[in-house]
Design an enzyme around this catalytic site. Structure first.
Site, PDB file in Angstrom:
ATOM      1  NE  ARG A 159      -0.762  -0.714   4.851  1.00  0.00           N
ATOM      2  CZ  ARG A 159      -1.122  -0.328   6.065  1.00  0.00           C
ATOM      3  NH1 ARG A 159      -2.068   0.565   6.234  1.00  0.00           N
ATOM      4  NH2 ARG A 159      -0.550  -0.841   7.116  1.00  0.00           N
ATOM      5  CB  SER A 177      -5.899   2.558   5.849  1.00  0.00           C
ATOM      6  OG  SER A 177      -6.262   2.616   7.204  1.00  0.00           O
ATOM      7  CD  GLU A 216     -17.383   2.586   1.523  1.00  0.00           C
ATOM      8  OE1 GLU A 216     -18.633   2.507   1.566  1.00  0.00           O
ATOM      9  OE2 GLU A 216     -16.702   2.662   2.563  1.00  0.00           O
ATOM     10  CG  PHE A 253     -15.181  -1.311   2.387  1.00  0.00           C
ATOM     11  CD1 PHE A 253     -16.058  -2.306   2.815  1.00  0.00           C
ATOM     12  CD2 PHE A 253     -14.236  -0.840   3.281  1.00  0.00           C
ATOM     13  CE1 PHE A 253     -15.988  -2.803   4.098  1.00  0.00           C
ATOM     14  CE2 PHE A 253     -14.161  -1.338   4.567  1.00  0.00           C
ATOM     15  CZ  PHE A 253     -15.032  -2.322   4.985  1.00  0.00           C
ATOM     16  CG  HIS A 273      -6.138  -3.010   4.496  1.00  0.00           C
ATOM     17  ND1 HIS A 273      -5.403  -1.979   3.966  1.00  0.00           N
ATOM     18  CD2 HIS A 273      -6.035  -2.894   5.848  1.00  0.00           C
ATOM     19  CE1 HIS A 273      -4.863  -1.271   4.947  1.00  0.00           C
ATOM     20  NE2 HIS A 273      -5.214  -1.814   6.103  1.00  0.00           N
ATOM     21  CG  ASP A 285      -9.593  -4.981  11.123  1.00  0.00           C
ATOM     22  OD1 ASP A 285      -9.529  -4.867  12.363  1.00  0.00           O
ATOM     23  OD2 ASP A 285      -9.379  -4.044  10.342  1.00  0.00           O
ATOM     24  NE  ARG A 335      -3.132  -3.784   9.000  1.00  0.00           N
ATOM     25  CZ  ARG A 335      -2.977  -4.541  10.093  1.00  0.00           C
ATOM     26  NH1 ARG A 335      -3.152  -5.845  10.016  1.00  0.00           N
ATOM     27  NH2 ARG A 335      -2.663  -3.994  11.240  1.00  0.00           N
TER      28      ARG A 335
END
Lengths: 281, 321
Positions: free
Chosen positions: B17, B44, B65, B90, B116, B124, B174
């Site tokens: 990322r 993020s 989104e 998303f 991610h 998560d 990530r």
């Protein structure tokens, strides 16, 4: 620029086009299309600065229009053809195989005048916001218009876009809701009540206006007023009251003609009520 | 048989990322049409440098989104090149119809950048660990699907997709992972990268699994197995020529990806092979299940996405030759 009488003549022809277009394939959405004729004719023959003969997707230096409730494609296509975007005779191909006039508008077949696909509801306001922001980034003082169904604002994405437009002060956007109070399954109040539409848009930070969408003089007057309200830090929403099926007596006063085509007899009856002013395609 | 020596070394670990964030920042400097949108995940997605340096071209859309995708589609009208940023879940499943109608069907030049992705999102858990996104995106006509393998390649891919006209799905992750590709590489969309030439088996890997494939290759060499490793950073359009040439040489194939079997790289490779050159094949991918909470390393081991899993699959497929 055509005067009011001439605009009314165009409206009559567009209405003839609409019922003929949906009659041939026995498919399409005449009700909402008929209700929005004055709005489209006012936009394309009076209000917008646009170049029908040299269409580009980017439309730099032009005002842009986005139809979010894509199912009223007949009124969109007829207005585009009648204002010179593509040959009027092409209206005869609506919803037929190999046509550029798909059931719902699309850029996929390269039809002049269409800048994004619509039909799956709720997406057009976001697209209009994006196009309006690009106009600003490009230093243009042109405007973006969009139209939405009243049932369509039941979609959540509309309210995401509503919040976004106010937050980013998209004040070069003039949107309208076709408030005919009807959707496929019945009256909006029965299917999913919309409540106080104007209060909702106000609460989301929009400048709101109202007009009778079936009175062309009023439509032009209010759209000009809306233009005068642009550049003041708020997006503009016009709550446009219309009659679904306007101009064809047996299609008015009901939701039943949302997505149903007239048969031969009904077509004849409809055409007898609508003067042929510019010549049928 | 001659031993294959490892040709790739990694001296540092970085997250892919950050490759995206740094690539986007560089794009911002050299292409004034590049704009960025983010749905409340600027940190993020490592988009903060772009936001700080080019505030007039950065648009915060909040946790919305669907609207972000629509706004991006609209921004292309007039010549902007929008890069949207949020988590892979998303970026795809949540907004599939928006991407389908307003972006793909409308042929809009939107770059959907997704962080991610996969199990390596970690703690998560499954709500955020999308393992279906490659499948969702590759099914859309006209969509380009890219899953680079390390920081350098993600940065290069980010820069490259701005030059490509049309919708792109760029998938990255990530965790900090080994950096091993050339920092000055030229990223060619749709062109597979040969990492190790071999003769016994072809390993086609994408994303985080490329490094695992190289580790597997090294271990296999110790046992005298000469594996060919090819980095398929572009899943669509697939470099069919590279797949066929390698399969022809080795006569057996293993694919490796951080995704479901269904809809992933493996299926794309299988389609090409079954049509042109039926070849025994094994798949390293998630077997029709959701993930769970855990560290990335624990999850990759538990769900069979490690170099060990690749080695195991190689040994199975070699028996099927």
């Amino acid at each position: 620029m055509p005067d009011i009488q001439e605009l009314q003549k165009i409206c009559s022809q567009v209405r003839r086009d609409i019922v003929r277009m949906v009659h041939k394939p026995q498919s399409g959405h005449p009700g909402g299309s008929l209700g929005c004729v004055e709005y489209f004719v006012a936009l394309y023959f009076n209000i917008m600065k646009h170049n029908p003969k040299s269409f580009t997707i980017d439309g730099k230096g032009e005002d842009l229009f986005f139809l979010s409730n894509g199912h009223i494609s007949p009124v969109f296509y007829s207005t585009l053809a009648r204002s010179g975007y593509f040959p009027v005779k092409e209206l005869d191909t609506f919803r037929m195989i190999d046509s550029r006039l798909q059931g719902h508008p699309t850029t996929h077949e390269g039809l002049e005048g269409v800048r994004v696909a619509s039909g799956s509801l709720g997406q057009g306001l976001s697209v209009a916001c994006g196009a309006a922001l690009t106009k600003k980034m490009n230093g243009e003082n042109t405007l973006v218009y969009s139209l939405h169904g009243d049932g369509e604002i039941q979609e959540g994405q509309i309210w995401e876009a509503a919040m976004f437009a106010a937050h980013h002060k998209i004040d070069n956007l003039i949107s309208a809701i076709d408030y005919n109070g009807r959707q496929i399954d019945g009256d909006t109040e029965e299917v999913m009540s919309l409540g106080d539409i104007e209060a909702k848009w106000k609460a989301f930070g929009w400048h709101t206006m109202k007009m009778n969408g079936n009175n062309i003089e009023e439509v032009i007057f209010v759209l000009n007023q809306a233009k005068a309200e642009t550049g003041k830090g708020k997006p503009i929403m016009i709550i446009m009251t219309t009659e679904m099926g306007q101009g064809v007596d047996f299609m008015m006063g009901s939701h039943k003609w949302h997505g149903v085509a007239p048969n031969d007899e009904q077509l004849a009856s409809a055409l007898s009520q609508l003067e042929e002013t510019l010549g049928d395609y | 048989m001659e031993k294959t020596l490892p040709k790739f070394v990694s001296t540092e670990k970085k997250d892919t990322r950050s490759g995206f964030g740094d690539g986007l920042y560089e794009l911002g400097q050299k292409n004034k049409d590049v704009v960025a949108l983010c749905a409340d995940l600027t940190g993020s997605l490592k988009m903060d440098k772009f936001e700080k340096e080019f505030p007039d071209r950065f648009f915060q859309v909040g946790i919305a989104e669907a609207n972000m995708i629509g706004v991006a589609a609209g921004m292309t009208i007039g010549g902007k090149i929008p890069f949207t940023g949020t988590f892979a879940n998303f970026s795809t499943g949540r907004v599939y119809d928006q991407i389908r109608q307003s972006v793909a069907y409308s042929g809009k030049n939107v770059k959907i950048c997704a962080s991610h992705a996969g199990l390596t999102l970690g703690e998560d858990g499954a709500t955020h660990q999308i393992l279906e996104d490659i499948g969702l995106m590759k099914m859309l006509p006209g969509m380009t699907v890219i899953n680079p393998c390390d920081y350098n390649q993600t940065k290069a891919a980010t820069i490259a997709i701005a030059e490509h006209e049309g919708p792109v799905y760029l998938r990255f992750g990530r965790p900090k992972v080994p950096v091993f590709t050339d920092p000055n590489q030229k990223f060619e969309i749709g062109k597979a990268v040969m990492l190790n030439e071999g003769t016994d088996v072809s390993i086609f890997a994408t994303g985080h699994l490329v490094w695992e494939a190289l580790k597997a290759c090294e271990a296999l060499a110790e046992e005298g197995i000469n594996a060919e490793v090819i980095n398929i950073h572009t899943i669509k359009p697939l470099d069919e020529e590279a797949v066929l040439a390698s399969a022809k040489k080795t006569s057996c194939v293993v694919t490796a990806e951080e995704h479901q079997y269904n809809g992933g790289l493996g299926e794309s490779v299988a389609r090409v092979l079954s049509k042109n050159l039926p070849t025994p094949m094994e798949f390293v991918a998630v077997n029709d299940s959701f993930g769970e909470s855990g560290t990335p390393e624990q999850l990759m081991e538990k769900y069979g996405l490690s170099s060990n899993a690749i080695i195991k699959s190689v040994k199975v497929v070699l028996q099927r030759k």
